[in-house]
Design a protein around this motif. Structure first.
Motif, mmCIF file in Angstrom:
data_model
loop_
_atom_site.group_PDB
_atom_site.id
_atom_site.type_symbol
_atom_site.label_atom_id
_atom_site.label_comp_id
_atom_site.label_asym_id
_atom_site.label_seq_id
_atom_site.Cartn_x
_atom_site.Cartn_y
_atom_site.Cartn_z
ATOM 1 N N TYR A 217 0.821 -1.212 0.000
ATOM 2 C CA TYR A 217 0.000 0.000 0.000
ATOM 3 C C TYR A 217 0.857 1.266 0.000
ATOM 4 O O TYR A 217 1.908 1.321 0.658
ATOM 5 C CB TYR A 217 -0.913 0.032 1.226
ATOM 6 N N ASP A 218 0.401 2.271 -0.742
ATOM 7 C CA ASP A 218 0.867 3.642 -0.587
ATOM 8 C C ASP A 218 -0.213 4.384 0.192
ATOM 9 O O ASP A 218 -1.390 4.307 -0.167
ATOM 10 C CB ASP A 218 1.040 4.333 -1.943
ATOM 11 N N LEU A 219 0.170 5.087 1.229
ATOM 12 C CA LEU A 219 -0.800 5.834 2.027
ATOM 13 C C LEU A 219 -0.416 7.310 2.033
ATOM 14 O O LEU A 219 0.669 7.669 2.488
ATOM 15 C CB LEU A 219 -0.850 5.298 3.461
ATOM 16 N N THR A 220 -1.292 8.135 1.526
ATOM 17 C CA THR A 220 -1.092 9.582 1.541
ATOM 18 C C THR A 220 -1.979 10.178 2.623
ATOM 19 O O THR A 220 -3.205 10.060 2.560
ATOM 20 C CB THR A 220 -1.448 10.213 0.185
ATOM 21 N N ILE A 221 -1.370 10.787 3.617
ATOM 22 C CA ILE A 221 -2.124 11.419 4.696
ATOM 23 C C ILE A 221 -2.143 12.926 4.479
ATOM 24 O O ILE A 221 -1.100 13.552 4.312
ATOM 25 C CB ILE A 221 -1.510 11.101 6.072
ATOM 26 N N GLU A 222 -3.344 13.496 4.478
ATOM 27 C CA GLU A 222 -3.504 14.937 4.323
ATOM 28 C C GLU A 222 -4.163 15.519 5.571
ATOM 29 O O GLU A 222 -4.979 14.875 6.225
ATOM 30 C CB GLU A 222 -4.361 15.256 3.093
ATOM 31 N N ASP A 223 -3.818 16.751 5.879
ATOM 32 C CA ASP A 223 -4.371 17.457 7.033
ATOM 33 C C ASP A 223 -5.663 18.157 6.631
ATOM 34 O O ASP A 223 -5.655 18.977 5.712
ATOM 35 C CB ASP A 223 -3.342 18.472 7.520
ATOM 36 N N ASP A 224 -6.769 17.847 7.338
ATOM 37 C CA ASP A 224 -8.011 18.547 7.033
ATOM 38 C C ASP A 224 -8.158 19.829 7.848
ATOM 39 O O ASP A 224 -9.126 20.575 7.695
ATOM 40 C CB ASP A 224 -9.230 17.640 7.218
ATOM 41 N N GLY A 225 -7.185 20.087 8.743
ATOM 42 C CA GLY A 225 -7.169 21.339 9.489
ATOM 43 C C GLY A 225 -8.336 21.529 10.428
ATOM 44 O O GLY A 225 -8.586 22.646 10.889
ATOM 45 N N THR A 226 -9.082 20.455 10.728
ATOM 46 C CA THR A 226 -10.319 20.552 11.516
ATOM 47 C C THR A 226 -11.257 21.562 10.857
ATOM 48 O O THR A 226 -11.955 22.318 11.537
ATOM 49 C CB THR A 226 -10.035 20.936 12.980
ATOM 50 N N ASP A 227 -11.264 21.579 9.545
ATOM 51 C CA ASP A 227 -12.016 22.556 8.768
ATOM 52 C C ASP A 227 -12.759 21.841 7.654
ATOM 53 O O ASP A 227 -12.130 21.266 6.759
ATOM 54 C CB ASP A 227 -11.046 23.592 8.184
ATOM 55 N N PRO A 228 -14.091 21.833 7.668
ATOM 56 C CA PRO A 228 -14.847 21.128 6.635
ATOM 57 C C PRO A 228 -14.484 21.571 5.215
ATOM 58 O O PRO A 228 -14.440 20.740 4.305
ATOM 59 C CB PRO A 228 -16.304 21.475 6.962
ATOM 60 N N ARG A 229 -14.205 22.845 5.017
ATOM 61 C CA ARG A 229 -13.854 23.312 3.671
ATOM 62 C C ARG A 229 -12.544 22.707 3.206
ATOM 63 O O ARG A 229 -12.401 22.317 2.037
ATOM 64 C CB ARG A 229 -13.770 24.838 3.659
ATOM 65 N N GLN A 230 -11.584 22.630 4.107
ATOM 66 C CA GLN A 230 -10.305 22.025 3.749
ATOM 67 C C GLN A 230 -10.469 20.533 3.503
ATOM 68 O O GLN A 230 -9.841 19.974 2.598
ATOM 69 C CB GLN A 230 -9.282 22.274 4.862
ATOM 70 N N ALA A 231 -11.327 19.894 4.276
ATOM 71 C CA ALA A 231 -11.568 18.462 4.088
ATOM 72 C C ALA A 231 -12.207 18.198 2.725
ATOM 73 O O ALA A 231 -11.890 17.196 2.066
ATOM 74 C CB ALA A 231 -12.465 17.929 5.198
ATOM 75 N N ILE A 232 -13.091 19.059 2.289
ATOM 76 C CA ILE A 232 -13.700 18.903 0.973
ATOM 77 C C ILE A 232 -12.621 18.932 -0.107
ATOM 78 O O ILE A 232 -12.612 18.109 -1.029
ATOM 79 C CB ILE A 232 -14.747 20.009 0.725
#
Length: 392
Positions: A90-105
């Motif tokens: 597996y390749d796993l890319t972890i991204e920060d959503d910043g505890t922000d729904p807009r960033q998570a989108i």
């Protein structure tokens, strides 16, 4: 061993394109060339030549960062173990959503476009409600690992979770606390501007009613509040048998601390947001006696939990919490789904997730039911001598 772990703060769609390029290809079928993610065999005998690209959206900054940091550790450990096995990598890319729904989108849009086969996260329920429709529309499987609000999986047939709902855990907590403490009357407190804490409150209210416990008053606050002295003073004047709280850890810590400073010695019963060692670390003796429902029993002596606990402590020098454990289990559940059909294609993983039944995990024997929700044992805990212990 082949794996990729990337953490990035996503500020815009263009930044995501640069940060998320680990997964080649695109389209609804996952990364890589058409058919490359389909292997041969099944289960432990599954062999897939291509590396399966996975994504995770975690709150590594912002208000829920303490949860996200724990989740990242759980994923790191699971990824290392999975890539040490034969057959699938597996390749796993972890991204920060910043505890922000807009960033998570934005993060989810990137995963959907970049050929990611499945996504884990995001950390909070209110963020999940905003971001998950992106994945559902793209036919991208999502496994929620800490979202406990009602309605998470109702957003579509590509949305699953391994975290127990508040509706599964809180009734057991209220029942156990009522029996243990002889509760007759309580004050309820909750932040009324967050999907997770509102959902927790709804279940608390119905559970207290079912147990015949009188609610003397219901006090609300904002998820960003840190000074609860006026509310706690009002609660103290009512002389309840306990204070029942639905809040995130950032509110739980000052609330518990200030309650004891004001001389409130009645028990405090918390929802899932209290499930964090940071409660004891930052509140100290004030946290003693706090009762919390949990989706994981750290004292379980099952082989899966014992081995996991030892491996986590060896790698990170500390014991895991529930959020790390749910993340660790989540990646193992994804692997089980991949191996079920020996495929990293999105629709095959979706189908594989529906086949998860009685899977042995650190959380216990885990089944994903017809509503795509997890079923596994819950536990009621009490803070004793600075750590969580099973309430008996």
């Amino acid at each position: 061993m082949r794996y990729l772990l990337r953490t990035a703060v996503v500020l815009s769609a263009s930044a995501l394109v640069l940060a998320g390029c680990a997964a080649d290809g695109g389209g609804d079928s996952g990364g890589g060339e058409a058919g490359a993610l389909k292997g041969s065999g099944s289960g432990a005998d599954c062999v897939i030549d291509a590396t399966v690209p996975l994504g995770a959206a975690l709150s590594l900054t912002g208000g829920a960062a303490s949860y996200g940091e724990s989740q990242q550790k759980g994923l790191e450990l699971a990824l290392e173990e999975l890539n040490a096995q034969e057959g699938v990598s597996y390749d796993l890319t972890i991204e920060d959503d910043g505890t922000d729904p807009r960033q998570a989108i934005t993060v989810f849009e990137g995963f959907a476009a970049n050929g990611t086969s499945a996504v884990i996260g995001p950390t909070l329920s209110n963020t999940a409600f905003q971001a998950q429709p992106v994945a559902q529309e793209a036919g991208l499987p999502v496994l929620a690992i800490s979202n406990t609000a009602d309605g998470i999986t109702a957003q579509g047939d590509f949305i699953f979770r391994d975290s127990l709902t508040e509706g599964q855990v809180i009734p057991q907590t209220i029942s156990a606390a009522t029996e243990k403490l002889g509760l007759e009357k309580v004050v309820v407190m909750y932040s009324n501007d967050d999907a997770f804490t509102e959902s927790g409150y709804d279940v608390m209210a119905s559970s207290l009613e079912d147990e015949g416990v009188e609610v003397l008053d219901t006090l609300t606050f904002s998820v960003s509040d840190t000074d609860f002295r006026s509310l706690l003073t009002a609660a103290k004047e009512l002389k309840p048998d306990a204070i029942v709280v639905s809040a995130l850890i950032e509110a739980a810590i000052p609330l518990v601390t200030q309650a004891r400073e004001l001389g409130i010695d009645q028990p405090i019963i918390g929802g899932n947001g209290f499930n964090n060692p940071q409660l004891m670390a930052d509140s100290g003796d004030a946290a003693e006696g706090v009762i919390v429902g949990a989706a994981w029993n750290s004292a379980s002596d099952s082989p899966e939990n014992t081995e996991y606990m030892a491996a986590f402590e060896e790698q990170f020098g500390s014991a895991p919490d529930q959020f790390a454990t749910q993340a660790y289990t989540g990646l193992k559940v994804i692997d089980h789904a991949v191996r079920a059909n020996c495929s990293g294609e999105r629709t095959d993983i979706q189908d594989g997730l529906t086949q998860v039944k009685d899977l042995a995990t650190p959380l216990g024997s885990l089944t994903i039911n017809g509503d795509r929700d997890a079923e596994h044992p819950a536990v009621v805990q009490i803070v004793k001598d600075g750590s969580f212990a099973v309430l008996d």
